[in-house]
Design an enzyme around this catalytic site. Sequence first.
Site, short mmCIF file in Angstrom:
data_model
loop_
_atom_site.label_atom_id
_atom_site.label_comp_id
_atom_site.label_asym_id
_atom_site.label_seq_id
_atom_site.Cartn_x
_atom_site.Cartn_y
_atom_site.Cartn_z
N GLU A 87 54.66 83.41 109.00
CA GLU A 87 55.93 84.11 109.01
C GLU A 87 56.19 84.97 110.26
O GLU A 87 57.32 85.13 110.66
CB GLU A 87 56.01 85.02 107.77
CG GLU A 87 55.98 84.27 106.45
CD GLU A 87 57.24 83.46 106.21
OE1 GLU A 87 58.31 83.86 106.70
OE2 GLU A 87 57.15 82.41 105.53
N SER A 480 42.29 93.65 41.10
CA SER A 480 41.17 94.51 40.74
C SER A 480 40.50 95.17 41.92
O SER A 480 39.68 96.08 41.74
CB SER A 480 40.14 93.70 39.94
OG SER A 480 40.65 93.37 38.68
#
Length: 818
Positions: A87, A480
């Site tokens: 770049e 239970s």
Amino acid sequence: MIRLIGYFFGIGTTLALLVAAGLALYISHLSKDLPDYEVLAKYEPPVTTRIHASDGSLMAEYARERRLYLPIQAIPDRVKAAFMSAEDKNFYNHPGIDITGLGRAVIVNLQNFGSGRRQVGASTITQQVAKNFLLSSDQTYERKIKEMILAFRIEQAYSKDRILELYLNEIFFGFGAYGVAGAALTYFDKSVNELTVAEAAYLASLPKGPANYNPFKHADRALERRNWVIDQMVANGYVAHDEGEKAKASPLGVTPRRTGTYLFAGEYFTEEVRRQIISRYGENALYEGGLSVRTTLDPKIQIIARKSMQNGLLKYDTLRGYRGPVTKIDVSSDWGVPLGNVKGLEDVPEWSLAVVLESSATGLSIGLQPTRQASGEIVKERVTGTVSKDDMGFAMRHVVDGKTVKAKSPAEVLKPGDVIFVQKNDGADGIYSLRQIPEVEGGLIAMDPHTGRVLAMVGGFSYAQSEFNRATQAMRQPGSSFKPIVYSAALDNGYTPASVIMDGPITIQSGNTTWTPKNYDGTVAGPATLRSGIEKSRNLMTVRLANDMGMKLVVEYAERFGVYDHLAPYLPMALGSGETTVMRMVSAYSIMANGGKSIKPSLIDRIQDRYGKTVFKQDERGCEGCNATEWHNQPEPELVDNSEQVLDPMTAYQITSMMEGVVQRGTGATIGELGRHIAGKTGTTNDEKDAWFIGYTPNLVVGLYMGYDTPRGLGHGATGGGLAAPIFKDFMRVALDGTPNVDFQVPDGMKLIAINHKTGMRATAGDPGTIIEAFKPGTGPADSYWVIGMGADGSNATGGALSPQANQAIQDGGGGLY
């Protein structure tokens, strides 16, 4: 002549000054509208949130932009060199604008004028920072001039390293990846420090146009661009020629990282954590905040929990027969493509989808679902195998039009084109067994009782099939398994484990409604101790106990334990007919396991923000001496537990001892075969719709249930002891392997006295029914025989009338059968 030359020179100079002045005014005008570049100093980009297990394993990542912010010092030189070569090779030498590069771009654009080619921009990295952070992407001369002005100003305000850091962390790479760290993970599943020259060069080629250099759609173009970047790195002196040639000869090697969850078997846990973070901080914090979340999940225990739960569900389901194929496809031509489009179960990797190619009396010939390449294309190779009649034995009982039919041949069950699930047999190539997704579901939680840390969570058979978390979201009757709460309330309020209650018929009348609860087996045992009542899970004794001490007390303890927020004070609720979750039940049992202290179930240990600051910590225990700067022979610091004491520690031990009896000789006796100190309780709801077991050692609490999502009977005899307890046993057998067999600690002052287990009175020498029972100070075995719930004349008590509001609860059933 000289005068004429001077005349033209004057005119030229004047025009030049006018143009310069005009240009200066134009630039000055544009400068007024420029954004404030000082915002770069406060740059906080959206960053990926990462969730980790307790051992540091990565569980999941969440982001709108998949970015991990790295300071420039953490980015390797070869990576920086790749991007500068691609770049802006003069980045560290220009003042923001590369005059030489700009001149070349102008010449190229003039040469290409009218050709239709895209103009060359020649933007430096600094200019790209200005554009990406502060400007739009409009391709206009005005935007370009603004970009240049900002580039000069940025260069004056920030160092080159800071500018490069901003650039490398902001740019878009495709596939949802932002920043070089996110790109390295997305494309190569590597950290930036692990990138090769070729990989760094490929990443550097992407900012120019990620779609143009897609490694799957445009592989040749991507390779060409990557090699150009490598050549630039060689030309700029960053890479030796031989190393560059070697890098150019290597393939792209892109191996995309999977998204979503990463830790095997942790999908339900991860999703629960995701919901909690959103609830606490909001979606933006999760998807942009860059949080680091350390959870309580223990990956090893999680895998054990998943396997135990899945095996239990499959065992029950296969006994009900085979319900048929997943779907049907055409196998007259290439079956790979249509089979490849059928969705399987990603989180059950042991299974594969297959299509029946041939079926006969001896078995099936099958074709396995082909895999997909990283590009998403289905591979061309076709893999086949066989399923013998023996390996699909359960399917010989298959369901046809709602009825179970016995088949003599596999050909009667499955036809060519049927898509099925199969699992490869161990040690046998090409031989598979038939599988089917169970209809029955369930949830499981494993928790540390001292901290509330959730170590494992199973929300169902498969998260890929159903995301509904049955461990935290399913509201079910605990049956239970709720009884220990009732008995804890009694033991905390004057009753003892040796108190005797009548186990006999009882009728509750409420208006025009009559409720006659029964024991699971339909029998009665007469007078028996509280211990016997919980060990054998006697409904009639529990109803009498709740009636004797009052349901308001039961409600108080149920809410104190966190099982319910608001429990209706009706007797059927004493048998667990109110709805709650596995998480709440396990939390309640943790209180009994830890000596009666309240706990907050936690899935998250710690949350840090993007800067490493801790913003949440679950452990609220204090430690005054932990931050001492020097040691002067002072004692080791101790963590101070300020948790609320919601149950007497002695009561906690008594109920624990009673539930040890459940495992040793009661409804959960199958677990006693482990030879461990384990306390627990079974639970079966009304009409056998759910089967529960919750149990614990001194350091681990585990609870689970099994049942259909739309509640229906599991079948006669389908109890918590028969269905849920074996899953618990299978889990504990593996989870506790290699750990010491720690006994439950007896609180100081507790008296251990030998009693007759039937009468509850002090045992005599040679009494065959002797059992050691725990009593609080000031209590002990009764001196005279007394039965709760029995009138003076010896008749059975009938209990009190219920309010009209209780009618519906009675109609819903008493729950809690076994």
